[in-house]
Design an enzyme around this catalytic site. Structure first.
Site, short mmCIF file in Angstrom:
data_model
loop_
_atom_site.label_atom_id
_atom_site.label_comp_id
_atom_site.label_asym_id
_atom_site.label_seq_id
_atom_site.Cartn_x
_atom_site.Cartn_y
_atom_site.Cartn_z
N LYS A 30 43.51 40.91 -66.74
CA LYS A 30 43.83 41.14 -68.15
C LYS A 30 44.87 40.15 -68.65
CE LYS A 30 42.02 45.76 -68.47
NZ LYS A 30 42.22 47.19 -68.74
N ARG B 156 40.26 49.68 -60.59
CA ARG B 156 39.04 49.09 -61.16
C ARG B 156 39.22 47.58 -61.23
NH1 ARG B 156 37.14 47.71 -66.33
NH2 ARG B 156 34.93 48.19 -66.71
#
Length: 374
Positions: free
Chosen positions: A315, A349
């Site tokens: 991210k 994840r």
């Protein structure tokens, strides 16, 4: 000796002033500490945050007295007692559905990401072909994935919603083929009830909802009818607008309040509490400093009593710290995942399953084995 030696801090938000005064007095009387705003001392506010500090023994003694007090203190004491109990628990109830078993606390589970989208921020367009998506998922299983998460709509900041028919066209062929070739749970990353229903009928067995049942009121009933686990994620607004100046009073406290409402929605829809998983939504309506604060304070979410999923993989807040390339982001991801596990994450994840699975085994050997032998 643990009740005398283990020290805990408990923060309560917006407690009515009479209850706040008694909370402070009782904690101090038992040898602990308590802090409130100046407005409580001057009686100039109607409610205030309260910070209680003490050992487990001091909390036990204070709570026993508070349960006999007026002004809603019995209910407040019950909530504090339950939160402390949850934080001290090493394991949560195991979850069984179909042939799958999830044992939160026993080890960390790795969720591998398969995006069948043209515009996902990391792998958009790579697995649009169902055959390519299935082969990639099988590779992730071989590398150590415990769950495969399939998504047919990008939810990156600024993304637009995808029509239900298009999402079905992308997702269902992959789920149908993959469910025949692997024996681990398949999660469908969707907030649409129809996509979730069709995916479960095709072989999926987990629903991963970024909206926490806010976008489609029928989604909770689908999860309840099929009896599958439901992942509820925190997000400010919706993907198209979530990064427009996100603000929080206290990011962790605000997310906990959000989760309390989300869990109530889920249970009201018929979802069993033991099948609820919470995701604080790293990167979804958060500035970089919010994401880092969540990771620092992840253990506070244990007070809710549900398994925690953390998704930091590649991210943008990682890129801002360690560099833009995928390799640099993966290095940063490994650091965030290791610290998330230390903070109590049950599922992580990720895109790079091979490296993560090795790192998870090492981190679990340090963190979870220490808990089991402690």
């Amino acid at each position: 000796m643990a009740p005398k030696a283990v020290f805990r801090a408990v923060k309560l938000s917006q407690v009515p002033i009479k209850a706040a005064i008694l909370l402070k007095q009782e904690m101090l009387a038992k040898g602990g500490e308590a802090a409130t705003s100046e407005g409580v001392a001057s009686l100039s506010v109607e409610a205030a945050d309260v910070l209680l500090l003490g050992t487990l023994r001091q909390f036990d003694e204070a709570l026993a007295t508070l349960k006999r007090q007026p002004f809603g203190l019995r209910e407040i004491a019950d909530k504090i007692e339950e939160a402390l109990r949850r934080c001290e628990s090493r394991y949560l109830p195991e979850v069984k559905w179909n042939e799958h078993v999830f044992r939160p606390g026993a080890r960390t589970y790795v969720m591998g990401i398969v995006n069948v989208t043209p515009d996902s921020f990391s792998d958009g367009g790579k697995y649009m072909d169902p055959f390519a998506a299935v082969e990639h998922a099988k590779t992730l299983v071989a590398e150590g994935a415990d769950i495969i998460d399939i998504g047919g709509e990008s939810t990156r900041p600024g993304s637009e919603r995808v029509p239900c028919d298009e999402e079905l066209r992308r997702v269902i062929p992959v789920v149908e083929r993959l469910s025949r070739e692997i024996n681990i749970p398949i999660s469908v990353d969707t907030y649409k009830a129809e996509v979730a229903r069709r995916a479960i009928e095709a072989g999926a067995s987990v629903i991963n909802d970024i909206s926490a049942l806010r976008f489609d009121p029928d989604l909770g009933r689908v999860a309840a009818d099929f009896g599958v686990p439901m992942i509820l994620m925190h997000m400010l607004g919706e993907p198209g607008t979530m990064q427009r100046n996100p603000q929080y009073h206290d990011v962790v406290s605000d997310i906990i309040s959000f989760f309390e409402d989300a869990v109530e929605r889920a249970i009201s829809a018929g979802i069993k509490p033991e099948k609820i998983i919470l995701d604080p939504g790293i990167g979804f309506g958060k500035l970089p400093e919010h994401n880092l604060e969540i990771l620092r304070r992840l253990r506070e979410f244990r007070a809710l009593g549900y398994p925690i999923l953390v998704g930091t993989s590649r991210k943008s807040f990682i890129a801002r710290i360690v560099g833009q390339s995928i390799e640099e982001r993966d290095d940063g991801t490994m650091a965030t995942v290791a610290l998330a596990i230390a903070g109590g994450a049950d599922i992580v994840r990720v895109h790079d399953v091979k490296r993560t699975a090795r790192m998870v085994r090492m981190t679990d050997a340090i963190v979870r084995e220490g808990e089991q032998n402690g």
